[in-house]
Enzyme design. Sequence first.
Site, PDB file in Angstrom:
ATOM      1  N   SER A 137       0.839  -1.189   0.000  1.00  0.00           N
ATOM      2  CA  SER A 137       0.000   0.000   0.000  1.00  0.00           C
ATOM      3  C   SER A 137       0.875   1.241   0.000  1.00  0.00           C
ATOM      4  CB  SER A 137      -0.924   0.006   1.212  1.00  0.00           C
ATOM      5  OG  SER A 137      -0.170   0.346   2.350  1.00  0.00           O
ATOM      6  N   LYS A 138       0.268   2.317  -0.428  1.00  0.00           N
ATOM      7  CA  LYS A 138       0.971   3.591  -0.560  1.00  0.00           C
ATOM      8  C   LYS A 138       1.729   3.943   0.727  1.00  0.00           C
ATOM      9  CE  LYS A 138       1.842   6.877  -3.315  1.00  0.00           C
ATOM     10  NZ  LYS A 138       2.510   6.551  -4.547  1.00  0.00           N
ATOM     11  N   ARG A 139       1.108   3.606   1.842  1.00  0.00           N
ATOM     12  CA  ARG A 139       1.729   3.943   3.121  1.00  0.00           C
ATOM     13  C   ARG A 139       3.070   3.232   3.317  1.00  0.00           C
ATOM     14  NH1 ARG A 139      -0.819   2.329   7.927  1.00  0.00           N
ATOM     15  NH2 ARG A 139      -2.231   1.189   6.570  1.00  0.00           N
TER      16      ARG A 139
END
Length: 493
Positions: free
Chosen positions: A260-262
Amino acid sequence: MKEVRLRFAPSPTGYLHIGGLRTALYNYLFAKNNGGKFILRIEDTDQGRFVEGALESLIESLEWAGIEYDEGVYIENGEIVQKGEYGPYIQSQRLDIYRKYVDELIEKGYAYYCFCSKDRLDAVREEQKIKGVVPKYDGLCRNISKEEAEERIANGEEYVVRLKLPRDYDITFTDLVRGNITINSDDSDDQVLLKSDGYPTYHMAVVVDDHLMNITHVVRGEEWVSSTPKHVYLYEAFGWEKPVYVHLPTVLNKTRQKLSKRHGDVSVGDFKNKGYLPEGLVNYLALVGWSPESNEEILKMNDLIEQFTFDRVSKTGGIFDNQKLDWVNAHYMRELPIEELTELSIPYFEEAGLMDRNFVEANTEWVHLLLSTIQESLHKLSEIPEKTKFVFSDDFKIEDEEALEVLKGEDVLKVLEAIESELNNVDNLDLEYAKGFMKTIQTATGVKGKNLYMPSRVALTGEIHGPEFVNILVLLGKEKILNRIDVVKKNYL
Ligand code: GLU
């Protein structure tokens, strides 16, 4: 035999996720392995989630990756165009088609009008939550008669159309990776098929389109497994032959979480910007969740097509390992012709403020030498500025402890002064001349081996390791070498 036809059917809700690229890739590989067709369909029936420019960036990412499709949506001269006999391939342009099939379902009793308001649905869900049951539609409108429904619609009431799933009914389908899957209809919902805005939901549109577009294999992420029974039931309701299903394991990071982007880069564009080559990324990505029988790891697109089968796709999540990606990509970096490597490096040089296109064009030979000097050691394009900066820095400093230690050696000054006086005699420090240079210094000083090379390398580059010394001489050139020796004599000896 029936023609094999697969599709990639993204929703244009943002950039193309690396997991999406892998789904597209597996679809493409299987289609090509079977001499079939690969189609790009755009699923944009959720208008609320539409993102401006997403379609263009999606198509660009597929093109960059070298995944070519035979039918579907393309960008030509900045325009969206569609090609193929089964169009339109953009779902928002097929609303009449879906409406017709929704009506057929209502007619046959497989679907019903639902007039429940959002407030009522929220209240039902709230109550179910309190009771600890899985929230789903309670079926209030299931038995409204056709006449009553038509009257309420004529009176302007808002409605949706829902699938009328039979109660306690086992729905079974076969997944090529996971085997037989059976889900009871009681664990499923009376899915909305047509929304109040007249758009179909994904579930309705995907079934109608896969059927009308003669899709033989539906290959998608495992997040869709739980929706598949509803789709299968729709095929049964229409009396259509269902496709073969393949649900792919999610791409996970090293800590087994969804990418995920995080947790770092996830879009194809991110990987492109980081300087991975499409061949490297595609080769590596194919191996995340699949392995060829040959156990080879370097596989170009044609090799992948030749060796790809679903029975070697793993059931569990594929782990995305950046180090392994670097290793695979390095292989393709080494194979790049120098002209191509030069072209690809320009944005990275420009961003680092080291040189621009004009400079590269005016000094092509020098840039080619510079890049070929470091090419073997590169994993990705973004490493180029760091690995070449030694030829650029005007403000020459030595910080490496070991390098400073080298300069304490006995013959250092003698060697450096010999380099100075030899250079003062030449005009053209070319490769030919550079090849014999250190031999000349050896003869002049009587110093050889490590004692000769180490201080020379440190004085010229500030490092004890680095690329081919002959190349360093040519890349730095006379002026820079003399300047650096000057600095070393003043500050470090
Ligand atoms: N539009 C869906 C998505 O974006 C496609 C799922 C499918 O392939 O059926 O994931």
